[in-house]
Write a protein that holds these residues in place. Structure first.
Motif, PDB file in Angstrom:
ATOM      1  N   GLN A   1      -2.782   5.060   8.995  1.00 52.60           N
ATOM      2  CA  GLN A   1      -2.910   3.714   8.451  1.00 52.60           C
ATOM      3  C   GLN A   1      -3.009   3.804   6.924  1.00 52.60           C
ATOM      4  O   GLN A   1      -3.654   4.711   6.396  1.00 52.60           O
ATOM      5  CB  GLN A   1      -4.206   3.159   9.025  1.00 52.60           C
ATOM      6  CG  GLN A   1      -4.412   1.695   8.867  1.00 52.60           C
ATOM      7  CD  GLN A   1      -5.746   1.308   9.486  1.00 52.60           C
ATOM      8  OE1 GLN A   1      -6.033   1.641  10.631  1.00 52.60           O
ATOM      9  NE2 GLN A   1      -6.574   0.646   8.724  1.00 52.60           N
ATOM     10  N   THR A   2      -2.354   2.879   6.227  1.00 56.43           N
ATOM     11  CA  THR A   2      -2.397   2.871   4.770  1.00 56.43           C
ATOM     12  C   THR A   2      -3.727   2.303   4.272  1.00 56.43           C
ATOM     13  O   THR A   2      -4.239   1.352   4.845  1.00 56.43           O
ATOM     14  CB  THR A   2      -1.239   2.008   4.239  1.00 56.43           C
ATOM     15  OG1 THR A   2      -0.028   2.640   4.635  1.00 56.43           O
ATOM     16  CG2 THR A   2      -1.272   1.881   2.725  1.00 56.43           C
TER      17      THR A   2
ATOM     18  N   VAL B   1       6.195   2.160  -0.877  1.00 56.80           N
ATOM     19  CA  VAL B   1       5.670   3.524  -0.702  1.00 56.80           C
ATOM     20  C   VAL B   1       5.632   3.888   0.785  1.00 56.80           C
ATOM     21  O   VAL B   1       5.926   5.021   1.170  1.00 56.80           O
ATOM     22  CB  VAL B   1       4.282   3.669  -1.357  1.00 56.80           C
ATOM     23  CG1 VAL B   1       3.656   4.999  -0.992  1.00 56.80           C
ATOM     24  CG2 VAL B   1       4.405   3.550  -2.868  1.00 56.80           C
ATOM     25  N   GLN B   2       5.332   2.898   1.628  1.00 60.37           N
ATOM     26  CA  GLN B   2       5.350   3.173   3.069  1.00 60.37           C
ATOM     27  C   GLN B   2       6.750   3.525   3.547  1.00 60.37           C
ATOM     28  O   GLN B   2       6.936   4.436   4.354  1.00 60.37           O
ATOM     29  CB  GLN B   2       4.838   1.961   3.846  1.00 60.37           C
ATOM     30  CG  GLN B   2       3.327   1.913   3.848  1.00 60.37           C
ATOM     31  CD  GLN B   2       2.794   0.678   4.555  1.00 60.37           C
ATOM     32  OE1 GLN B   2       3.427  -0.378   4.527  1.00 60.37           O
ATOM     33  NE2 GLN B   2       1.650   0.813   5.162  1.00 60.37           N
ATOM     34  N   LEU B   3       7.724   2.809   3.014  1.00 67.25           N
ATOM     35  CA  LEU B   3       9.117   3.086   3.365  1.00 67.25           C
ATOM     36  C   LEU B   3       9.485   4.506   2.922  1.00 67.25           C
ATOM     37  O   LEU B   3      10.111   5.278   3.644  1.00 67.25           O
ATOM     38  CB  LEU B   3      10.008   2.056   2.671  1.00 67.25           C
ATOM     39  CG  LEU B   3      11.444   1.954   3.140  1.00 67.25           C
ATOM     40  CD1 LEU B   3      11.494   1.532   4.593  1.00 67.25           C
ATOM     41  CD2 LEU B   3      12.192   0.938   2.278  1.00 67.25           C
ATOM     42  N   LEU B   4       9.063   4.836   1.711  1.00 67.80           N
ATOM     43  CA  LEU B   4       9.310   6.174   1.176  1.00 67.80           C
ATOM     44  C   LEU B   4       8.689   7.236   2.078  1.00 67.80           C
ATOM     45  O   LEU B   4       9.335   8.217   2.449  1.00 67.80           O
ATOM     46  CB  LEU B   4       8.693   6.253  -0.225  1.00 67.80           C
ATOM     47  CG  LEU B   4       8.620   7.617  -0.893  1.00 67.80           C
ATOM     48  CD1 LEU B   4      10.002   8.040  -1.337  1.00 67.80           C
ATOM     49  CD2 LEU B   4       7.693   7.581  -2.092  1.00 67.80           C
TER      50      LEU B   4
ATOM     51  N   VAL C   1      -0.367  13.333   3.953  1.00 71.72           N
ATOM     52  CA  VAL C   1      -0.880  12.120   3.347  1.00 71.72           C
ATOM     53  C   VAL C   1      -0.499  12.138   1.865  1.00 71.72           C
ATOM     54  O   VAL C   1      -0.620  13.168   1.206  1.00 71.72           O
ATOM     55  CB  VAL C   1      -2.422  12.081   3.482  1.00 71.72           C
ATOM     56  CG1 VAL C   1      -3.016  10.999   2.618  1.00 71.72           C
ATOM     57  CG2 VAL C   1      -2.834  11.882   4.934  1.00 71.72           C
ATOM     58  N   MET C   2      -0.024  11.015   1.363  1.00 74.89           N
ATOM     59  CA  MET C   2       0.247  10.921  -0.070  1.00 74.89           C
ATOM     60  C   MET C   2      -0.733   9.922  -0.680  1.00 74.89           C
ATOM     61  O   MET C   2      -0.886   8.806  -0.195  1.00 74.89           O
ATOM     62  CB  MET C   2       1.682  10.456  -0.321  1.00 74.89           C
ATOM     63  CG  MET C   2       1.960  10.153  -1.797  1.00 74.89           C
ATOM     64  SD  MET C   2       3.709  10.231  -2.233  1.00 74.89           S
ATOM     65  CE  MET C   2       4.327   8.848  -1.320  1.00 74.89           C
TER      66      MET C   2
ATOM     67  N   VAL D   1      -1.115   6.716   1.756  1.00 78.75           N
ATOM     68  CA  VAL D   1      -0.242   6.412   2.904  1.00 78.75           C
ATOM     69  C   VAL D   1      -0.031   7.658   3.765  1.00 78.75           C
ATOM     70  O   VAL D   1       0.003   8.778   3.263  1.00 78.75           O
ATOM     71  CB  VAL D   1       1.159   5.900   2.454  1.00 78.75           C
ATOM     72  CG1 VAL D   1       1.051   4.582   1.733  1.00 78.75           C
ATOM     73  CG2 VAL D   1       1.872   6.936   1.603  1.00 78.75           C
ATOM     74  N   PRO D   2       0.130   7.458   5.084  1.00 80.42           N
ATOM     75  CA  PRO D   2       0.420   8.597   5.961  1.00 80.42           C
ATOM     76  C   PRO D   2       1.892   8.992   5.861  1.00 80.42           C
ATOM     77  O   PRO D   2       2.753   8.122   5.692  1.00 80.42           O
ATOM     78  CB  PRO D   2       0.110   8.051   7.357  1.00 80.42           C
ATOM     79  CG  PRO D   2       0.301   6.574   7.255  1.00 80.42           C
ATOM     80  CD  PRO D   2       0.017   6.186   5.830  1.00 80.42           C
TER      81      PRO D   2
END
Ligand code: C2E
Ligand code: SIN
Ligand code: SIN
Ligand code: FE
Ligand code: FE
Length: 700
Positions: free
Chosen positions: A396-397, A467-470, A444-445, A432-433
């Motif tokens: 989860q972000t 960022v989630q898409l990335l 994780v980033m 973000v995961p």
């Protein structure tokens, strides 16, 4: 059979720079069979340009099929050039009840003098009207045409066209409605969809928009994905784009819908004007002829930015790297660029903990000064007490505006120790995961301090989405990188069964030494950053394999506890050519560099080295650069390690020996680079320590 998309818009044509890529013309489709039949579906505004095309191609015989008579599917008819040519023959196919009284009445009404100067009865072309009952099947030359009613105010028919070994489906307008009255029609259409290879469908709405537009006769993206995938359809093209949607809107919707349904085996795309679907026997290719080339600079500014183009270009770039370190560095850089984050960290999940894998911090250590931190051996427990742990465990972000004011009740806390130690001030973070296939957690980033104007600000929702898409796209690249690395390590484990000193830690060190020495050399030479990353990514893995040819040397020599005789050493030297032979049949860049390094890593700058072959040794810059670099990496590591034939030197002694060999064994410039990155090399040594003493007993 080829299908050409001439109009994709629903309701009314639009014309603006923002709708250029997907197109502004309303529905029109052109189908050409191999036998030469020319079939058009619907006469939206897209038919005008097509008509001019047909006239210039001298096409005189065609069939025009209508789905229904709403304006947007009809309004191009009066501007369709072939109707004004007496040499054209046009067969019009339409449901007998279209517009209630049939197509002749509909077109007759539209071409009344009040609306248009030429009347339907005065059209010069040879027109033949064929009325059919929705559900009928008929033949146009080699093409089988099947029809089925759909749910749309005033009625509509869907077409299924089979020719040249595959089946194309076009829905016309249709609503997957929950209405009880719609049920029989929807059931019929579900059955009709069986056996379709590619479906072009009316998906005008998102789920949210649909809530306010039920009964308007159009469907959602998600409804079509479900139905098409239940019917076993492999490719779905969304069409009837809402006139209010820009290209960018459609890109975003497509990204979301693909992410949401990515486990389903169905390929999803937005229909674009100019698309050509060419297929023969189910081998479907889609080409978009008018899609402009996307240039890197266009991706920078907001004006030229499209989510799809950006993520495509980025994923494409990632396919060039097969090294985990380079991938992580690149992914982190992209995350920071999107969010203008001053700093960032990537953690990888390993067993029950998170390992710190890469860090950037423009304030504390700009540019390649970060490299030495990449090899830090920091671990975090995989638990909810840290944000990174929480994100990994819950997939989860977490977006925090101010680390000193965490949400009430959050299980994690802020560990200020690092800030205190470095004097850095962490304010906002976005974590973000990074997920792999099957939703497995890879890492994780964490992005730190978004600073668009020089001061930390919260990460916005749109940054979060991007960022989630990335992270979603980075996952598969990382899995591939990990696999490449693991394959290399497995090969080396085989070698270690023969020669116990070729262990994991030793080759990891030599590979990483070579990568970092190369990085320094490339920066000094102004090598372009993409090229730098690419080569760095190859050299790490290739250098790990430098001594793999030792598997070809007999045990009596390979494992001899003392000094080798001259004869024995001559045989030992063959490990270079043996190694090169292992890569000989490979065609990849990694194989090419692996071969080069294996063969030349014992060449010397002064020309007194060897390859284990009869060829005269090379000297100076004739020795391939990756081999010159690996030579220093290899000798430095051998010097610092205990061997069955010698004790380890101290690192200070080892550095002295390398320096002394500048201009003799080694290229002096690369010795300079080696000295430059020595701190990073020491971090590498600490990260990969020898775990077992590979040389039991005393040294003779
Ligand atoms: P290796 O042990 O991995 O050593 C790689 C290279 O590091 C050597 O290449 C040499 O250039 C350098 N090196 C290692 N130890 C020392 C040292 O104490 N002083 C100096 N100045 N350089 C050192 P080289 O000599 O071509 O040997 C290639 C491989 O042959 C070695 O790989 C090792 O597997 C084997 N080998 C070399 N000499 C002997 C020996 O006397 N006994 C045994 N058992 N094996 C040897
Ligand atoms: C059409 O039926 O396609 C035109 C009207 C609408 O988009 O609702
Ligand atoms: C950089 O961004 O510092 C270069 C990439 C790399 O370290 O491979
Ligand atoms: Fe429509
Ligand atoms: Fe060697």
């Amino acid at each position: 059979m080829d299908v050409l998309i001439r109009g994709t818009r629903g309701s009314i044509p639009v014309a603006s720079a923002e709708t250029q890529r997907y197109g502004g013309n309303t529905t029109c489709i052109e189908i050409i069979t191999r036998a030469g039949e020319h079939i058009l579906i619907d006469a939206g505004s897209g038919i005008r340009a097509l008509g001019d095309d047909l006239v210039s191609r001298g096409s005189t015989e065609l069939s025009l099929c209508f789905t229904h008579a709403h304006w947007d599917h009809l309004l191009g008819f009066t501007m369709f050039a072939p109707i004004f040519s007496s040499t054209s023959t046009i067969n019009i196919h339409a449901p007998y009840n279209i517009g209630r009284d049939g197509i002749r009445t509909v077109l007759g009404g539209v071409m009344d003098r009040r609306y248009f100067p030429v009347t339907f009865d005065n059209i010069p072309a040879q027109l033949a009207v064929h009325d059919f009952t929705p559900g009928d099947t008929f033949q146009i030359g080699s093409a089988l045409i099947e029809t089925c009613p759909t749910w749309h105010p005033g009625g509509n028919v869907a077409y299924k066209i089979t020719a040249d070994g595959w089946t194309f489906f076009f829905s016309g307008d249709h609503e997957w409605s929950d209405d009880a009255e719609a049920e029989p029609v929807c059931t019929m259409l579900r059955t009709f969809l069986k056996g379709v290879d590619l479906a072009l469908v009316d998906a005008q709405y998102t789920d949210e928009e649909y809530l306010a537009r039920q009964g308007w006769g159009h469907s959602t993206y998600s409804a079509w994905v479900q139905v098409a995938s239940d019917a076993g359809i492999g490719r779905l093209l969304f069409s009837h784009h809402d006139p209010a949607r820009t290209d960018k809107d459609l890109d975003v919707i497509l990204d979301h819908i693909r992410l949401r349904f990515h486990p389903l085996p169905i390929q999803l795309d937005m229909a674009a004007e100019g698309m050509v679907i060419s297929a023969q026997d189910k081998n479907i290719q889609i080409e978009h002829k008018i899609l402009p080339q996307v240039h890197k600079d266009e991706l920078q500014g907001e004006s030229g930015f499209t989510l799809l183009a950006w993520i495509n270009a980025f994923t494409q770039e990632l396919t060039r790297y097969n090294d985990v370190g380079v991938l992580l560095d690149r992914i982190l850089l992209e995350g920071r660029t999107i969010t203008q984050a001053d700093a960032g960290t990537v953690f990888l999940v390993e067993d029950d903990h998170l390992t710190f894998a890469f860090i950037h911090n423009d304030t504390l250590f700009p540019g390649s000064a970060a490299n030495k931190f990449a090899y830090a051996n920091t671990k975090l427990p995989l638990s909810n007490t840290s944000i990174a742990g929480f994100v990994a465990l819950n997939r989860q972000t977490v977006n925090i505006q101010d680390m000193r004011h965490l949400p009430a009740g959050a299980p994690f806390s802020f560990n200020e120790a690092l800030d205190q130690a470095t004097g850095y001030r962490t304010v906002s973070t976005l974590t973000v995961p990074i997920l792999g296939r099957n939703n497995s957690i890879l890492g994780v980033m964490q992005l730190i301090n978004s600073m668009p104007d020089g001061l930390p600000e919260p990460f916005t929702d749109s940054m979060e989405a991007r960022v989630q898409l990335l992270a979603a796209h980075a996952g598969s690249a990382l899995e591939r990188g990990t696999m490449a690395q693991e394959l290399v390590l497995r090969m080396l484990e085989m070698a270690a069964m023969r020669d116990p000193h070729e262990t994991g830690p030793h080759v990891q060190r030599v590979g990483s030494y070579a990568a970092e020495i190369y990085h320094c050399w490339a920066e000094r030479h102004g090598i372009d950053i993409d090229e730098l990353r690419y080569t760095k990514s190859q050299i790490r893995l290739a250098a790990m394999l430098h001594d793999v040819g030792k598997v070809g040397i007999s045990d009596t020599i390979l494992k001899k506890p003392g000094r080798l005789t001259d004869d024995e050493f001559a045989i030992m030297q063959k490990h270079c050519i043996f190694g090169a032979q292992i890569f000989k049949t490979g065609t990849s860049e990694l194989d090419r560099m692996g071969q080069e390094i294996a063969l030349h890593h014992h060449q010397k700058w002064n020309g007194r080295g060897y390859t284990g072959t009869d060829a005269p040794p090379l000297s100076g810059r004739d020795i391939p650069l990756p081999a010159q670099i690996t030579a220093i990496a290899d000798v430095y590591d051998a010097l610092c390690s205990r061997r069955c034939y010698k004790e380890a030197w101290s690192c200070t002694e080892a550095v002295k020996i390398i320096k002394k060999e500048a201009g003799e064994h080694f290229n002096p410039e690369i010795v300079d680079c080696f000295l430059d990155v020595l701190e990073t090399l020491e971090a590498i040594r600490a990260k990969y320590p020898d775990t077992v003493d590979t040389c039991q007993g005393d040294i003779d």
